[in-house]
Motif scaffolding. Sequence first.
Motif, PDB file in Angstrom:
ATOM      1  N   LEU A  53       1.547   2.835   8.255  1.00 18.94           N
ATOM      2  CA  LEU A  53       0.511   1.834   8.017  1.00 18.94           C
ATOM      3  C   LEU A  53      -0.225   1.512   9.306  1.00 18.94           C
ATOM      4  O   LEU A  53       0.388   1.435  10.391  1.00 18.94           O
ATOM      5  CB  LEU A  53       1.128   0.545   7.456  1.00 18.94           C
ATOM      6  CG  LEU A  53       1.330   0.462   5.939  1.00 18.94           C
ATOM      7  CD1 LEU A  53       2.225   1.574   5.431  1.00 18.94           C
ATOM      8  CD2 LEU A  53       1.889  -0.892   5.549  1.00 18.94           C
ATOM      9  N   ASP A  77      -3.643  -2.488   6.525  1.00 21.87           N
ATOM     10  CA  ASP A  77      -2.918  -1.867   5.426  1.00 21.87           C
ATOM     11  C   ASP A  77      -1.817  -2.810   4.920  1.00 21.87           C
ATOM     12  O   ASP A  77      -1.233  -3.583   5.693  1.00 21.87           O
ATOM     13  CB  ASP A  77      -2.271  -0.545   5.856  1.00 21.87           C
ATOM     14  CG  ASP A  77      -3.287   0.566   6.064  1.00 21.87           C
ATOM     15  OD1 ASP A  77      -4.445   0.404   5.618  1.00 21.87           O
ATOM     16  OD2 ASP A  77      -2.934   1.589   6.678  1.00 21.87           O
ATOM     17  N   VAL A 136       0.981   0.936  -1.834  1.00 19.07           N
ATOM     18  CA  VAL A 136       0.252   0.825  -0.568  1.00 19.07           C
ATOM     19  C   VAL A 136      -1.219   0.551  -0.838  1.00 19.07           C
ATOM     20  O   VAL A 136      -1.846   1.217  -1.669  1.00 19.07           O
ATOM     21  CB  VAL A 136       0.409   2.107   0.274  1.00 19.07           C
ATOM     22  CG1 VAL A 136      -0.431   2.013   1.551  1.00 19.07           C
ATOM     23  CG2 VAL A 136       1.876   2.343   0.619  1.00 19.07           C
ATOM     24  N   ASN A 187      -4.805   0.375   1.143  1.00 14.95           N
ATOM     25  CA  ASN A 187      -5.435   0.745   2.411  1.00 14.95           C
ATOM     26  C   ASN A 187      -6.867   0.211   2.490  1.00 14.95           C
ATOM     27  O   ASN A 187      -7.325  -0.526   1.611  1.00 14.95           O
ATOM     28  CB  ASN A 187      -5.395   2.263   2.608  1.00 14.95           C
ATOM     29  CG  ASN A 187      -6.060   3.008   1.451  1.00 14.95           C
ATOM     30  OD1 ASN A 187      -7.001   2.518   0.834  1.00 14.95           O
ATOM     31  ND2 ASN A 187      -5.561   4.201   1.163  1.00 14.95           N
TER      32      ASN A 187
END
Length: 310
Positions: free
Chosen positions: A61, A65, A140, A142
């Motif tokens: 990351l 993020d 995740v 982003n």
Amino acid sequence: MKDLLSDILDTVRLRATLYFRTDFSEPWAVTVPVHPHTARFHLVIQGNCHISLPSGQSFDLGPDDLIIIPHGQEHKLADRADREPAPLEKVIADSGYTGRGAFVLGEGDPNARTQMVCGHFGFNAGSDHPFLRALPDAIVINASDRASNPFLNDILQLVARRAFGDPHGAAATISRLSEVLFTETIRLAVQRHPELAVILGGVADDHIMQALELMHANPGRPWSVDMLAEAVGMSRSRFSERFHDLIGSAPINYLIELRMQKAASELTSTPATVKAIANRVGYHSPAAFSRAFTTRYGRSPRELRADSKA
């Protein structure tokens, strides 16, 4: 009517219970231990963070993020993969944190290489909805995700500003923001993971979605498979088969579990009597409700309520 995802999260009593921030300079590594009925998030403000899971999955990351780890499993945070981590409990003990003010892991250096905000979400003990089981090991978010979702981006920016700004009331503010953050991140995950969309109904099967909405809207109604099938315009056999294929359980088993989870939520969050709660979730006999509840949770309704206040 409340949407299905909101009702699921309300039923399992999603709540943010912890946050801290980090000011780490190389080298550093921490192991976050297993914690049942939780989800964790880590938001990188500056620097980088390598995250590894017991499954062998790993993620790198960068600034802005976010990662959510839904199943409370152990994971390692580090500046790079080959670091030997220290247990989080030891890091907390060594920090000398007294429970007052902002909880900062690291030296509290505003110029530290890696700065993060980390959160901990709790669910009701015994929460076991098929949707929760279907969540991936990690989600995740982003920069491109944030750019395409301005509302989510605004929440993340607010979390970062509160964590690294004025400390007064920051914990309460971040807890509330984090609950919204979790919900919005899950909505994004549904778009990425077809199995989540299937369980929520989505566009995969309008009939099953309608049946789920009916049960969630009125779990105390004496639903039968025949009633549900007729309500959504399917034959009994086709409805049962399709429901099981998509949701992973029989319709009545899903309904029983939903009733138990809603009852547990009310017992731990409202002063309603056991009899009133039993009636609302479809049990006209408090004794029958107590037997079913004790079988499911290993504790009677009154015991669960008492434990939640201890």
